[in-house]
Motif scaffolding. Structure first.
Motif, PDB file in Angstrom:
ATOM      1  N   LEU A   1       0.776  -1.107   0.073  1.00 20.13           N
ATOM      2  CA  LEU A   1      -0.126   0.110  -0.045  1.00 20.13           C
ATOM      3  C   LEU A   1       0.667   1.176   0.083  1.00 20.13           C
ATOM      4  N   ALA A   2       1.883   1.340   0.708  1.00 23.04           N
ATOM      5  CA  ALA A   2       2.957   2.268   0.769  1.00 23.04           C
ATOM      6  C   ALA A   2       3.688   2.589  -0.628  1.00 23.04           C
ATOM      7  N   ALA A   3       3.811   1.443  -1.227  1.00 24.30           N
ATOM      8  CA  ALA A   3       4.456   1.638  -2.677  1.00 24.30           C
ATOM      9  C   ALA A   3       3.392   1.802  -3.636  1.00 24.30           C
ATOM     10  N   ALA A   4       2.287   1.769  -3.487  1.00 25.64           N
ATOM     11  CA  ALA A   4       1.317   2.291  -4.412  1.00 25.64           C
ATOM     12  C   ALA A   4       1.063   3.860  -4.047  1.00 25.64           C
ATOM     13  N   THR A   5       1.048   4.259  -2.912  1.00 22.72           N
ATOM     14  CA  THR A   5       0.879   5.733  -2.492  1.00 22.72           C
ATOM     15  C   THR A   5       2.156   6.413  -2.962  1.00 22.72           C
ATOM     16  N   VAL A   6       3.500   6.089  -2.985  1.00 26.02           N
ATOM     17  CA  VAL A   6       4.426   6.674  -3.313  1.00 26.02           C
ATOM     18  C   VAL A   6       4.414   6.538  -4.984  1.00 26.02           C
ATOM     19  N   PHE A   7       4.019   5.562  -5.672  1.00 26.84           N
ATOM     20  CA  PHE A   7       3.866   5.669  -7.002  1.00 26.84           C
ATOM     21  C   PHE A   7       3.300   6.829  -7.571  1.00 26.84           C
ATOM     22  N   VAL A   8       1.980   6.907  -6.776  1.00 27.91           N
ATOM     23  CA  VAL A   8       1.107   8.155  -7.186  1.00 27.91           C
ATOM     24  C   VAL A   8       1.569   9.396  -6.683  1.00 27.91           C
ATOM     25  N   ALA A   9       2.122   9.677  -5.802  1.00 27.17           N
ATOM     26  CA  ALA A   9       2.769  10.774  -5.218  1.00 27.17           C
ATOM     27  C   ALA A   9       4.030  11.392  -6.084  1.00 27.17           C
ATOM     28  N   VAL A  10       4.716  10.457  -6.436  1.00 22.43           N
ATOM     29  CA  VAL A  10       5.769  10.686  -7.666  1.00 22.43           C
ATOM     30  C   VAL A  10       5.248  11.279  -8.798  1.00 22.43           C
ATOM     31  N   ALA A  11       4.286  10.305  -9.280  1.00 20.50           N
ATOM     32  CA  ALA A  11       3.752  10.517 -10.596  1.00 20.50           C
ATOM     33  C   ALA A  11       3.061  12.077 -10.559  1.00 20.50           C
ATOM     34  N   VAL A  12       2.313  12.259  -9.675  1.00 23.00           N
ATOM     35  CA  VAL A  12       1.656  13.453  -9.750  1.00 23.00           C
ATOM     36  C   VAL A  12       2.491  14.745  -9.315  1.00 23.00           C
ATOM     37  N   THR A  13       3.412  14.737  -8.200  1.00 26.63           N
ATOM     38  CA  THR A  13       4.255  15.867  -8.021  1.00 26.63           C
ATOM     39  C   THR A  13       5.449  16.024  -8.628  1.00 26.63           C
ATOM     40  N   VAL A  14       5.982  14.872  -9.139  1.00 31.15           N
ATOM     41  CA  VAL A  14       7.310  14.956  -9.984  1.00 31.15           C
ATOM     42  C   VAL A  14       7.397  14.678 -11.544  1.00 31.15           C
ATOM     43  N   VAL A  15       6.940  13.769 -11.824  1.00 32.31           N
ATOM     44  CA  VAL A  15       6.743  13.240 -13.218  1.00 32.31           C
ATOM     45  C   VAL A  15       5.803  14.079 -14.040  1.00 32.31           C
ATOM     46  N   ILE A  16       4.636  14.100 -13.819  1.00 33.10           N
ATOM     47  CA  ILE A  16       3.586  14.701 -14.641  1.00 33.10           C
ATOM     48  C   ILE A  16       3.937  16.076 -14.712  1.00 33.10           C
ATOM     49  N   PRO A  17       4.472  16.806 -13.778  1.00 33.25           N
ATOM     50  CA  PRO A  17       4.691  18.203 -14.270  1.00 33.25           C
ATOM     51  C   PRO A  17       5.906  18.514 -15.206  1.00 33.25           C
ATOM     52  N   ARG A  18       6.836  17.358 -15.445  1.00 30.20           N
ATOM     53  CA  ARG A  18       7.877  17.391 -16.467  1.00 30.20           C
ATOM     54  C   ARG A  18       7.295  16.706 -17.657  1.00 30.20           C
ATOM     55  N   LEU A  19       6.393  16.212 -17.846  1.00 32.22           N
ATOM     56  CA  LEU A  19       6.058  15.631 -19.116  1.00 32.22           C
ATOM     57  C   LEU A  19       5.462  16.952 -19.939  1.00 32.22           C
ATOM     58  N   GLY A  20       5.567  16.756 -21.145  1.00 34.39           N
ATOM     59  CA  GLY A  20       5.267  17.878 -22.136  1.00 34.39           C
ATOM     60  C   GLY A  20       3.660  17.840 -22.762  1.00 34.39           C
ATOM     61  N   SER A  21       3.349  16.911 -23.054  1.00 36.87           N
ATOM     62  CA  SER A  21       2.004  16.662 -23.832  1.00 36.87           C
ATOM     63  C   SER A  21       0.981  15.905 -22.824  1.00 36.87           C
ATOM     64  N   GLY A  22      -0.297  15.943 -23.362  1.00 34.44           N
ATOM     65  CA  GLY A  22      -1.355  15.293 -22.770  1.00 34.44           C
ATOM     66  C   GLY A  22      -1.188  13.750 -22.884  1.00 34.44           C
ATOM     67  N   ASP A  23      -0.758  13.573 -24.342  1.00 34.10           N
ATOM     68  CA  ASP A  23      -0.337  12.114 -24.402  1.00 34.10           C
ATOM     69  C   ASP A  23       0.872  11.567 -23.776  1.00 34.10           C
ATOM     70  N   ASP A  24       1.905  12.057 -23.423  1.00 39.47           N
ATOM     71  CA  ASP A  24       2.775  11.843 -22.627  1.00 39.47           C
ATOM     72  C   ASP A  24       2.107  11.226 -21.246  1.00 39.47           C
ATOM     73  N   GLN A  25       1.084  11.989 -20.710  1.00 39.03           N
ATOM     74  CA  GLN A  25       0.561  11.835 -19.305  1.00 39.03           C
ATOM     75  C   GLN A  25      -0.402  10.679 -19.464  1.00 39.03           C
ATOM     76  N   ALA A  26      -0.970  10.690 -20.541  1.00 37.80           N
ATOM     77  CA  ALA A  26      -2.160   9.367 -20.906  1.00 37.80           C
ATOM     78  C   ALA A  26      -1.093   8.055 -21.073  1.00 37.80           C
ATOM     79  N   ALA A  27       0.003   8.020 -21.392  1.00 37.58           N
ATOM     80  CA  ALA A  27       0.876   6.834 -21.583  1.00 37.58           C
ATOM     81  C   ALA A  27       1.153   6.448 -20.252  1.00 37.58           C
ATOM     82  N   LEU A  28       1.803   7.642 -19.518  1.00 42.31           N
ATOM     83  CA  LEU A  28       2.250   7.240 -18.034  1.00 42.31           C
ATOM     84  C   LEU A  28       0.983   6.670 -17.182  1.00 42.31           C
ATOM     85  N   TRP A  29      -0.043   7.316 -17.286  1.00 43.85           N
ATOM     86  CA  TRP A  29      -1.333   6.700 -16.648  1.00 43.85           C
ATOM     87  C   TRP A  29      -1.854   5.097 -17.047  1.00 43.85           C
TER      88      TRP A  29
END
Length: 164
Positions: A21-49
């Protein structure tokens, strides 16, 4: 089963469940706060999700399994309704991982680094699925070279087989 052994397993299962459960929480937190803000397009975000959602589902299922198994370990087989649910998960997760791969391919990022990252996230979801439903892959690093080739049956599959 001796009560000491049961309590030891219950502690181990608590650790495993909370860890997933902690791993899932960390993956979401890192995705939302670190990775997604660095992705360029909506397609990149859709691929990540597309890659991340199947991984999160398997991690949440795994965490729930370990925490619920604390109730029956050493006393009884896995309850039938829960076994039925996890048998359904076993099939549905293949569909979810396949849909995730389709999403990754459909929204394939233009930048190679992002593509490799997204594919790695998806592959980690596949590895987690295999670890829970096909063959045990998680061992302490020192034991990994000797244990991995043994292709052991995961605890969840053993519980599914013993359920009534």
């Amino acid at each position: 089963m001796a009560e000491d052994r049961r309590e030891s397993l219950r502690r181990k299962y608590l650790s495993l469940g909370l860890g997933e459960l902690a791993a899932a929480t960390v993956f979401v937190a890192v995705a939302v706060t670190v990775v997604i803000p660095r992705l360029g397009s909506g397609d990149d975000q859709a691929a990540l999700w597309s890659a991340l959602v199947p991984l999160l589902v398997v991690l949440l299922q795994g965490g729930a399994y370990w925490l619920s198994a604390r109730a029956w370990v050493g006393r009884a087989p896995m309850p039938t309704p829960l076994a039925t649910l996890y048998r359904a998960f076993r099939i549905a997760d293949i569909g979810l991982l396949t849909a995730g791969l389709v999403g990754v391919v459909l929204f394939l990022p233009d930048h190679l680094g992002v593509t490799l990252f997204v594919v790695a996230v998806w592959l980690f979801g596949v590895i987690e699925y295999v670890n829970y439903f096909v063959a045990r892959l998680s061992y302490p690093l020192r034991q990994l070279p000797s244990r991995l080739p043994q292709w052991r049956i995961p605890r969840l599959v053993q519980d599914l087989r013993s359920a009534r």
